[in-house]
Design a protein around this motif. Structure first.
Motif, PDB file in Angstrom:
ATOM      1  N   GLU A 173     -67.859 -35.171  83.168  1.00 34.55           N
ATOM      2  CA  GLU A 173     -68.583 -33.774  82.606  1.00 34.55           C
ATOM      3  C   GLU A 173     -68.903 -34.207  80.782  1.00 34.55           C
ATOM      4  O   GLU A 173     -68.226 -34.941  80.279  1.00 34.55           O
ATOM      5  CB  GLU A 173     -67.585 -32.500  82.431  1.00 34.55           C
ATOM      6  N   SER A 174     -69.841 -33.567  80.200  1.00 34.57           N
ATOM      7  CA  SER A 174     -70.292 -33.584  78.903  1.00 34.57           C
ATOM      8  C   SER A 174     -69.048 -33.744  78.090  1.00 34.57           C
ATOM      9  O   SER A 174     -68.047 -32.949  78.216  1.00 34.57           O
ATOM     10  CB  SER A 174     -71.182 -32.599  78.467  1.00 34.57           C
ATOM     11  N   GLY A 175     -69.033 -34.488  77.172  1.00 36.59           N
ATOM     12  CA  GLY A 175     -67.907 -34.620  76.193  1.00 36.59           C
ATOM     13  C   GLY A 175     -66.860 -35.421  76.622  1.00 36.59           C
ATOM     14  O   GLY A 175     -65.824 -35.809  75.676  1.00 36.59           O
ATOM     15  N   CYS A 176     -66.747 -36.025  77.723  1.00 33.83           N
ATOM     16  CA  CYS A 176     -65.428 -36.907  78.285  1.00 33.83           C
ATOM     17  C   CYS A 176     -65.471 -38.253  77.848  1.00 33.83           C
ATOM     18  O   CYS A 176     -64.419 -38.939  77.896  1.00 33.83           O
ATOM     19  CB  CYS A 176     -65.555 -36.780  79.867  1.00 33.83           C
ATOM     20  N   GLY A 177     -66.364 -38.782  77.075  1.00 33.92           N
ATOM     21  CA  GLY A 177     -66.444 -39.969  76.457  1.00 33.92           C
ATOM     22  C   GLY A 177     -67.332 -41.017  77.080  1.00 33.92           C
ATOM     23  O   GLY A 177     -67.153 -42.239  76.836  1.00 33.92           O
ATOM     24  N   LYS A 178     -68.252 -40.631  77.961  1.00 29.66           N
ATOM     25  CA  LYS A 178     -69.267 -41.623  78.605  1.00 29.66           C
ATOM     26  C   LYS A 178     -70.016 -42.525  77.540  1.00 29.66           C
ATOM     27  O   LYS A 178     -69.958 -43.611  77.382  1.00 29.66           O
ATOM     28  CB  LYS A 178     -70.096 -40.988  79.643  1.00 29.66           C
ATOM     29  N   PHE A 213     -60.847 -41.307  66.553  1.00 31.12           N
ATOM     30  CA  PHE A 213     -61.888 -41.183  65.793  1.00 31.12           C
ATOM     31  C   PHE A 213     -61.152 -40.378  64.709  1.00 31.12           C
ATOM     32  O   PHE A 213     -60.022 -39.686  64.659  1.00 31.12           O
ATOM     33  CB  PHE A 213     -62.810 -39.933  66.363  1.00 31.12           C
ATOM     34  N   ALA A 233     -66.068 -43.923  60.954  1.00 30.12           N
ATOM     35  CA  ALA A 233     -65.148 -42.843  61.834  1.00 30.12           C
ATOM     36  C   ALA A 233     -64.305 -43.293  62.886  1.00 30.12           C
ATOM     37  O   ALA A 233     -63.247 -42.775  63.374  1.00 30.12           O
ATOM     38  CB  ALA A 233     -65.953 -41.808  62.267  1.00 30.12           C
ATOM     39  N   ILE A 267     -69.628 -42.940  74.047  1.00 29.63           N
ATOM     40  CA  ILE A 267     -68.959 -43.751  73.214  1.00 29.63           C
ATOM     41  C   ILE A 267     -68.185 -44.800  73.923  1.00 29.63           C
ATOM     42  O   ILE A 267     -68.117 -45.912  73.314  1.00 29.63           O
ATOM     43  CB  ILE A 267     -67.761 -42.774  72.446  1.00 29.63           C
TER      44      ILE A 267
END
Ligand SMILES: Nc1ncnc2c1ncn2[C@@H]1O[C@H](COP(=O)(O)OP(=O)(O)O)[C@@H](O)[C@H]1O
Ligand SMILES: [Mg+2]
Lengths: 325, 310
Positions: free
Chosen positions: A44-49, A16, A64, A51
């Motif tokens: 966990e949240s934010g690990c890229g699932k 990104f 982006a 995207i």
């Protein structure tokens, strides 16, 4: 190798642009999924699932996101080489997705009948009348009571669980080969959650759809998934059959996740084990294991030496220098 | 719906009473003495007493207020000091002229702004979009007056395409109104297009747009079906509130082109200290404003199913 799978993601790396420069959000992702099977993508949240899912659908923000390398094969064709318009014909038709937020995912100013029917109008070119008839059938399939009159209702007249059913109806309208469910029950009550999961499972069997089930809750996947991929900070750190993961977890992170699932015999008010520390910032990427600073086994080697996933029995592999064999 | 509208109309009564009281007090206690203004400094006491009696200014204050309320209810605000014309007639004539000056370019302008904004949203961040945004900013940094004067000079005076100024009633009026229409459209185009483009783009990051895309909807369907109808809600807010000002006319335009609309009338009334006209006009505008507020809410209910008028 590539043709055997319905979906095969190879060495997929995504970056990104941000105002602090370019950062890698997904690194060397490898995933495979066969027709009719379920793959759980856990982390966990934010690990890229999310995207990862959006990459498959070609729905990443164009300005982006940049694909650094890799391939995403769907039924043998690399989706990354598809023209925009051809990809659009696959979306909602062969590959469909449902999202985490049923409350906002429906268009507030159109009836739910309209929104389900739209899938048929786009992909099958059916008339309005015929599309609406099919929408009624589809709403019946997702167990919305009295669908014939419900098609005239607007999203605001429906509960969260009902809305998620409508979104499932939209996603499955064209009988896709692959359904990506991105935390479909996270925003719902526990009782509704179970109903929605059962519904997805039932329809999957009926239609023979393959499912990528995204969740941060490893506890949900035991019954649903055939295989499980554990993500951490943009990488897949362990992947294997559901029994491999639950019975013989290799990576310390997976082991940590498993001990933090509440069990029936956990005493009320008793303490659950949790993984200490926080997910590292994506700006501080390094070649070594990203879990290093939270890991009970972490040593200097983890930080300096990259570790590629290492295969164990069958398809089970984990990326750790110090797995218990 | 009907019941809702009736109830809202009833709610308007106390509001309008309050506004009437405010306007009455302002004009009674703070303005110059209208009789003095009308007769000049050297009027005889007799003449003053006469005029005061004629205008009912010798009555007790509360009776004068009741007179004012009667005027509001009967839409009969008496006559102008300077022309002797009935104010209600003046208002109707002026409002018609003002509306024919401002309404057509308003409607037409919003229609083109929405279309251009949709095109820009479709081609967002492309060359077309960047060029258009540059032109919009340019056009917005030039004063209204520059447009009026330069277009009047070039198109009417130099090229003689339109009459320079003036107005005639009837169909003939179109020849006079065309140039002002053009100017109003041009001046409003930049800011409107910019607002609408932003509204559309904000809407495109909504969750339901992602659902539509995941469904396989193309960019055109996303914009024209999904985004447009949602964006109409704020567009209505932005535009309907402007309608009372249409009736007021564009003060500047009426002045520059000698068009006898309400704006021109009010300016004349201020210059001549024509109190009945000023008082009546202020009251009418206030009432109109409440009506258009109601209209906005009714329009919402047509666009947004979540708005139930009950
Ligand atoms: N449009 C975007 N622009 C920049 N960064 C993004 C964008 N979308 C996601 N990211 C980043 O990518 C990472 C993974 O996000 P996501 O896939 O949503 O995580 P999750 O596993 O919770 O679904 C996050 O750190 C997020 O900040
Ligand atoms: Mg997510």
């Amino acid at each position: 190798m590539t043709n055997k799978h319905l979906l095969k993601i190879n060495n997929f790396t995504l970056s990104f642009k941000s105002n602090r420069g370019k950062f890698i959000a997904l690194e060397e992702i490898n995933l495979g999924l066969d027709s009719g099977k379920t793959l759980a993508l856990v982390g966990e949240s934010g690990c890229g699932k999310s995207i990862t899912a959006l990459s498959v659908l070609g729905l990443l923000p164009e300005n982006a996101a940049t694909v650094e390398k890799g391939e995403i094969f769907f039924r043998g064709d690399n989706l990354l080489n598809y023209h925009k318009n051809d990809l659009r014909k696959i979306r909602g038709n062969r590959i469909a997705m449902i999202f985490q937020e049923p409350m906002t995912a429906l268009n507030p100013v159109y009836t739910i009948g309209d929104q389900v029917a739209e899938a048929y109008r786009i992909h099958k070119g059916f008339s309005r009348r015929k599309s609406l008839d099919l929408a009624v059938e589809m709403l019946d399939k997702v167990k919305i009571p009295d669908p014939g009159s419900r098609i005239n209702e607007y999203p605001f007249q429906l509960s969260g669980g009902m809305r998620q059913r409508v979104l499932i109806a939209i996603a499955l309208a064209c009988q896709p080969d692959l359904l990506i469910a991105d935390e479909p029950t996270t925003a719902l009550d526990v009782t509704i959650q179970a109903q929605i999961l059962k519904l997805i499972g039932d329809l999957q069997k009926e239609m023979g759809t393959a499912v990528i089930f995204i969740t941060h809750d490893l506890g949900l996947v035991a019954e649903m998934a055939d295989s499980v991929a554990i993500m951490y900070a943009g990488r897949i750190i362990e992947e294997g059959g559901v029994y491999d993961i639950f019975d013989h977890p290799k990576h310390p992170y997976t082991q940590g996740l498993l001990t933090s699932i509440p069990k029936i015999d956990t005493p009320k008010g008793g303490k659950l084990a949790t993984i200490k520390g926080i997910v590292p910032s994506i700006y501080n990427r390094h070649a070594g294991c990203m879990f290093y600073d939270r890991c009970p086994k972490g040593q200097n080697a983890c930080f300096t030496r990259p570790k590629a996933p290492e295969p164990f029995s069958g398809k089970h592999e984990a990326a750790c220098h110090f797995v218990d064999v | 719906m009907i019941a809702y509208i009736i109830r809202r109309l009833l709610y308007m009564i106390p509001i309008i009473l309050g506004v009437a009281l405010l306007i009455f007090c302002l004009f009674t206690f703070f303005g110059d003495d209208p009789v003095r203004v009308a007769l000049g400094q050297h009027a005889s006491p007799d003449a003053i007493a006469n005029l005061q009696h004629l205008w009912g200014l010798d009555k007790p204050i509360y009776l004068q207020f009741i007179d004012f309320l009667k005027q509001i209810v009967t839409f009969d605000y008496g006559v102008s000091f300077s022309t002797g014309q009935k104010l209600s007639d003046m208002f109707m004539e002026g409002a018609f002229v003002s509306l024919s000056l401002t309404a057509p370019p308003f409607v037409f302008g919003i229609f083109i702004s929405i279309s251009i904004a949709l095109i820009l949203a479709y081609y967002r961040d492309s060359f077309i979009d960047h060029m258009a945004r540059f032109i919009i900013i340019m056009s917005m940094s030039i004063s209204y007056l520059v447009y009026i004067i330069s277009l009047q000079y070039v198109l009417a005076y130099e090229l003689d395409l339109f009459p320079i100024m003036g107005y005639e009633p009837g169909l003939e009026s179109i020849t006079y109104l065309f140039l002002p229409w053009l100017i109003i459209v041009i001046v409003a185009l930049g800011p409107n297009t910019r607002i609408f483009r932003t509204l559309f783009l904000e809407e495109t990051s909504a969750d339901y747009v992602r659902t539509a895309r995941a469904k396989g909807a193309g960019e055109a369907r996303v914009l024209f079906k999904h985004v447009l109808k949602n964006a109409l809600i704020p567009i209505i807010t932005n535009t309907v509130v402007a309608i009372p000002f249409l009736i007021l006319g564009a003060f500047l335009m009426e002045r520059f082109f000698s068009i006898p609309g309400i704006g021109a009338m009010i300016i004349t009334a201020i210059n001549e200290g024509d109190f009945p006209v000023l008082k009546g006009m202020t009251m009418i505008i206030a009432i109109m404003y409440s009506f258009f507020n109601l209209l906005t809410d009714v329009l919402y209910s047509f666009v947004d199913p979540r708005v139930k008028l009950s």
